[in-house]
Motif scaffolding. Structure first.
Motif, PDB file in Angstrom:
ATOM      1  N   HIS A  97     -12.057  49.577  61.158  1.00  0.00           N
ATOM      2  CA  HIS A  97     -10.804  50.135  60.240  1.00  0.00           C
ATOM      3  C   HIS A  97      -9.509  50.893  60.569  1.00  0.00           C
ATOM      4  N   GLN A  98     -10.080  51.690  62.000  1.00  0.00           N
ATOM      5  CA  GLN A  98      -8.538  52.542  62.285  1.00  0.00           C
ATOM      6  C   GLN A  98      -8.124  51.894  62.304  1.00  0.00           C
ATOM      7  N   SER A  99      -7.444  51.511  61.492  1.00  0.00           N
ATOM      8  CA  SER A  99      -5.659  50.827  62.576  1.00  0.00           C
ATOM      9  C   SER A  99      -5.002  51.615  61.527  1.00  0.00           C
ATOM     10  N   SER A 100      -3.412  50.784  61.445  1.00  0.00           N
ATOM     11  CA  SER A 100      -2.421  51.466  60.840  1.00  0.00           C
ATOM     12  C   SER A 100      -2.180  50.490  59.082  1.00  0.00           C
ATOM     13  N   ASP A 101      -2.854  49.563  58.945  1.00  0.00           N
ATOM     14  CA  ASP A 101      -3.078  49.106  58.094  1.00  0.00           C
ATOM     15  C   ASP A 101      -4.219  49.172  57.695  1.00  0.00           C
ATOM     16  N   TYR A 102      -4.813  50.375  56.655  1.00  0.00           N
ATOM     17  CA  TYR A 102      -6.363  50.817  56.777  1.00  0.00           C
ATOM     18  C   TYR A 102      -6.483  48.946  55.393  1.00  0.00           C
ATOM     19  N   LEU A 103      -5.497  49.083  54.388  1.00  0.00           N
ATOM     20  CA  LEU A 103      -5.956  48.811  53.146  1.00  0.00           C
ATOM     21  C   LEU A 103      -5.896  46.723  53.708  1.00  0.00           C
ATOM     22  N   ASP A 104      -5.291  46.426  53.989  1.00  0.00           N
ATOM     23  CA  ASP A 104      -5.513  45.983  54.314  1.00  0.00           C
ATOM     24  C   ASP A 104      -6.725  45.242  55.260  1.00  0.00           C
ATOM     25  N   SER A 105      -7.122  45.968  56.615  1.00  0.00           N
ATOM     26  CA  SER A 105      -8.537  45.929  56.655  1.00  0.00           C
ATOM     27  C   SER A 105      -9.701  45.828  56.608  1.00  0.00           C
ATOM     28  N   LEU A 106      -9.709  46.973  55.032  1.00  0.00           N
ATOM     29  CA  LEU A 106     -10.790  46.938  54.627  1.00  0.00           C
ATOM     30  C   LEU A 106     -10.941  45.474  53.679  1.00  0.00           C
ATOM     31  N   VAL A 107      -9.848  44.418  53.352  1.00  0.00           N
ATOM     32  CA  VAL A 107     -10.381  43.451  52.845  1.00  0.00           C
ATOM     33  C   VAL A 107     -10.008  41.926  53.851  1.00  0.00           C
ATOM     34  N   ASN A 108      -9.619  42.433  54.690  1.00  0.00           N
ATOM     35  CA  ASN A 108      -9.325  41.769  56.073  1.00  0.00           C
ATOM     36  C   ASN A 108     -11.379  41.513  57.142  1.00  0.00           C
ATOM     37  N   ILE A 133      -7.309  53.167  43.748  1.00  0.00           N
ATOM     38  CA  ILE A 133      -7.051  53.077  45.001  1.00  0.00           C
ATOM     39  C   ILE A 133      -5.589  52.481  44.089  1.00  0.00           C
ATOM     40  N   LEU A 134      -5.615  51.781  43.494  1.00  0.00           N
ATOM     41  CA  LEU A 134      -4.879  50.682  42.544  1.00  0.00           C
ATOM     42  C   LEU A 134      -3.608  51.819  41.747  1.00  0.00           C
ATOM     43  N   LYS A 135      -4.842  52.851  41.158  1.00  0.00           N
ATOM     44  CA  LYS A 135      -3.640  54.420  40.946  1.00  0.00           C
ATOM     45  C   LYS A 135      -2.706  54.809  42.006  1.00  0.00           C
ATOM     46  N   ARG A 136      -3.217  54.761  43.550  1.00  0.00           N
ATOM     47  CA  ARG A 136      -2.060  55.431  44.063  1.00  0.00           C
ATOM     48  C   ARG A 136      -1.457  54.771  45.814  1.00  0.00           C
ATOM     49  N   HIS A 137      -2.359  52.775  45.190  1.00  0.00           N
ATOM     50  CA  HIS A 137      -1.424  52.718  46.443  1.00  0.00           C
ATOM     51  C   HIS A 137      -0.990  51.619  45.622  1.00  0.00           C
ATOM     52  N   GLU A 138      -0.790  51.405  44.261  1.00  0.00           N
ATOM     53  CA  GLU A 138      -0.400  49.620  43.677  1.00  0.00           C
ATOM     54  C   GLU A 138      -0.533  48.751  44.417  1.00  0.00           C
ATOM     55  N   THR A 139      -1.740  48.672  44.645  1.00  0.00           N
ATOM     56  CA  THR A 139      -2.522  47.419  45.250  1.00  0.00           C
ATOM     57  C   THR A 139      -4.314  47.349  44.652  1.00  0.00           C
ATOM     58  N   ASP A 140      -4.447  46.436  44.357  1.00  0.00           N
ATOM     59  CA  ASP A 140      -5.584  45.974  43.059  1.00  0.00           C
ATOM     60  C   ASP A 140      -6.816  44.858  44.797  1.00  0.00           C
ATOM     61  N   GLU A 143      -8.933  41.870  43.339  1.00  0.00           N
ATOM     62  CA  GLU A 143      -8.403  41.022  43.528  1.00  0.00           C
ATOM     63  C   GLU A 143      -7.717  40.533  44.532  1.00  0.00           C
ATOM     64  N   ARG A 144      -7.799  40.508  45.836  1.00  0.00           N
ATOM     65  CA  ARG A 144      -7.234  40.642  47.362  1.00  0.00           C
ATOM     66  C   ARG A 144      -8.335  40.205  47.495  1.00  0.00           C
ATOM     67  N   LEU A 145      -9.613  40.476  47.536  1.00  0.00           N
ATOM     68  CA  LEU A 145     -11.002  39.874  48.166  1.00  0.00           C
ATOM     69  C   LEU A 145     -11.382  38.922  47.172  1.00  0.00           C
ATOM     70  N   ILE A 146     -11.030  39.120  46.632  1.00  0.00           N
ATOM     71  CA  ILE A 146     -11.853  37.601  46.063  1.00  0.00           C
ATOM     72  C   ILE A 146     -10.898  36.467  45.686  1.00  0.00           C
ATOM     73  N   GLY A 147      -8.872  36.244  45.907  1.00  0.00           N
ATOM     74  CA  GLY A 147      -7.903  35.888  46.536  1.00  0.00           C
ATOM     75  C   GLY A 147      -8.570  35.343  47.737  1.00  0.00           C
ATOM     76  N   GLN A 148      -8.836  36.188  48.462  1.00  0.00           N
ATOM     77  CA  GLN A 148      -8.967  35.847  50.150  1.00  0.00           C
ATOM     78  C   GLN A 148     -10.400  35.176  50.140  1.00  0.00           C
ATOM     79  N   LEU A 149     -11.351  34.991  49.296  1.00  0.00           N
ATOM     80  CA  LEU A 149     -12.974  34.715  49.993  1.00  0.00           C
ATOM     81  C   LEU A 149     -12.187  32.911  48.900  1.00  0.00           C
ATOM     82  N   ASN A 150     -12.029  33.254  47.469  1.00  0.00           N
ATOM     83  CA  ASN A 150     -11.996  31.690  46.731  1.00  0.00           C
ATOM     84  C   ASN A 150     -10.959  30.721  47.732  1.00  0.00           C
ATOM     85  N   TYR A 151     -10.620  31.286  48.620  1.00  0.00           N
ATOM     86  CA  TYR A 151      -9.717  30.320  49.271  1.00  0.00           C
ATOM     87  C   TYR A 151     -10.017  29.931  50.786  1.00  0.00           C
ATOM     88  N   ARG A 152     -10.102  30.737  51.247  1.00  0.00           N
ATOM     89  CA  ARG A 152     -11.182  30.420  52.569  1.00  0.00           C
ATOM     90  C   ARG A 152     -12.752  29.940  52.653  1.00  0.00           C
TER      91      ARG A 152
END
Length: 307
Positions: A97-108, A133-140, A143-152
């Motif tokens: 998770h040491q990356s510039s897209d920290y939150l994206d890396s958590l979900v992926n 996170i939703l309050k500070r960064h305006e991303t859920d 929802e993002r994790l479930i969306g990926q898992l349901n699709y994959r």
């Protein structure tokens, strides 16, 4: 990716409202031998280096073998190492998770980790860490994790709020009729600090007052572990008194911060070692005495610590 040993799922889940779910279990042709398991988890803090990945895999592998549904009550992510989080620390970030897209890396990376178990995941609720996170960064993140898992996977994981209800009922094989009683479970991520002496047990009587319809009340948040049964006197529609029980469950965490007690924020503030693990919820067929004195089929349950 190697396939995990998997037992066929004998239940289906529907969402009645955005925080009310119905879990219908198929008891098969021989209800007397039937059982259905569910794994109750909370406070995984999955991305934290102190989160026990091996224990989580062991529990979820067992869930696959048992055909068990997995219900998570929030703080799935720790997610405290973002740019605008004052609690951030370089020691609490995994290398992946040491990356510039920290939150994206958590979900992926979480999608990679949980994909083999996605079909058994029933619901992931939100905790205070996801709310932050939703309050500070305006991303859920949920929802993002479930969306990926349901699709994959593909899967049918439901997104749960901070609190809500799960209604468990039993249906014999090949029929549409519900057999026996319905067991109502209320879930909440939880609140408060728990208290070094009470361990949050004082909340049971408060919750019992405003959650009178729940047979099971479960929460997490304070990283403690206990079960408490409250017995209630009830009055039936036929004016007969009877006793029932309301079972309260405090689900522990998968993150153990104390370790050897050498250093760290947890140790410095005088916090003790915390229990790690989860709980199993096992449903089975039992027989009870009805209001007319006759023996009737009923839906029973056990709560068992998963360590």
């Amino acid at each position: 990716m190697a396939k995990k040993a998997r037992k066929e799922l004998k239940y289906h889940v529907t969402k009645k409202q955005r925080n009310v779910f119905s879990v219908v279990m198929d008891s098969g042709r021989n209800p007397a031998q039937w059982e259905q398991w569910f794994l109750l988890t909370s406070d995984r803090h999955w991305d934290n280096p102190k989160s026990n990945w091996e224990m989580q895999k062991d529990h979820m592998d067992e869930a696959l073998k048992r055909g068990a549904g997995i219900i998570d009550c929030g703080d799935f992510f720790c997610a405290m190492q973002g740019k605008y989080d004052p609690r951030r620390s370089t020691e609490d970030v995994r290398d992946i998770h040491q990356s510039s897209d920290y939150l994206d890396s958590l979900v992926n990376t979480a999608s990679d980790f949980f994909e083999p178990y996605a079909q058994n995941l029933i619901m992931i609720a939100r905790g205070n860490h996801e709310a932050s996170i939703l309050k500070r960064h305006e991303t859920d993140l949920i929802e993002r994790l479930i969306g990926q898992l349901n699709y994959r996977a593909p899967a049918n994981i439901h997104s749960g709020g901070y609190s809500g209800f799960l209604r468990f009922c039993q249906r014999p094989n090949g029929t549409k009729k519900i057999a026996g009683r319905t067991v109502v479970a209320h879930y909440s991520h939880g609140s408060g600090g728990g208290g070094p002496v009470t361990k949050g047990v004082i909340q049971t009587n408060r919750r019992a007052v405003y959650l009178p319809d729940a047979n099971i009340i479960m929460s997490g948040h304070i990283h403690e572990s206990w079960r408490l049964d409250l017995v209630r006197q009830r009055l039936s529609s036929k004016n007969r008194t009877y006793l029932d029980e309301q079972t309260h469950i405090l689900i522990p965490t998968y993150k153990e911060e104390f370790r050897e007690g050498f250093d760290g924020w947890h140790v410095e503030r005088g916090a003790p070692p915390k229990p790690v693990g989860a709980y199993w919820l096992r449903f089975f067929q039992k027989y009870s005495t009805g209001e007319d004195g006759m023996k009737v089929k009923d839906l029973g349950f056990d709560v068992i610590r998963a360590q």
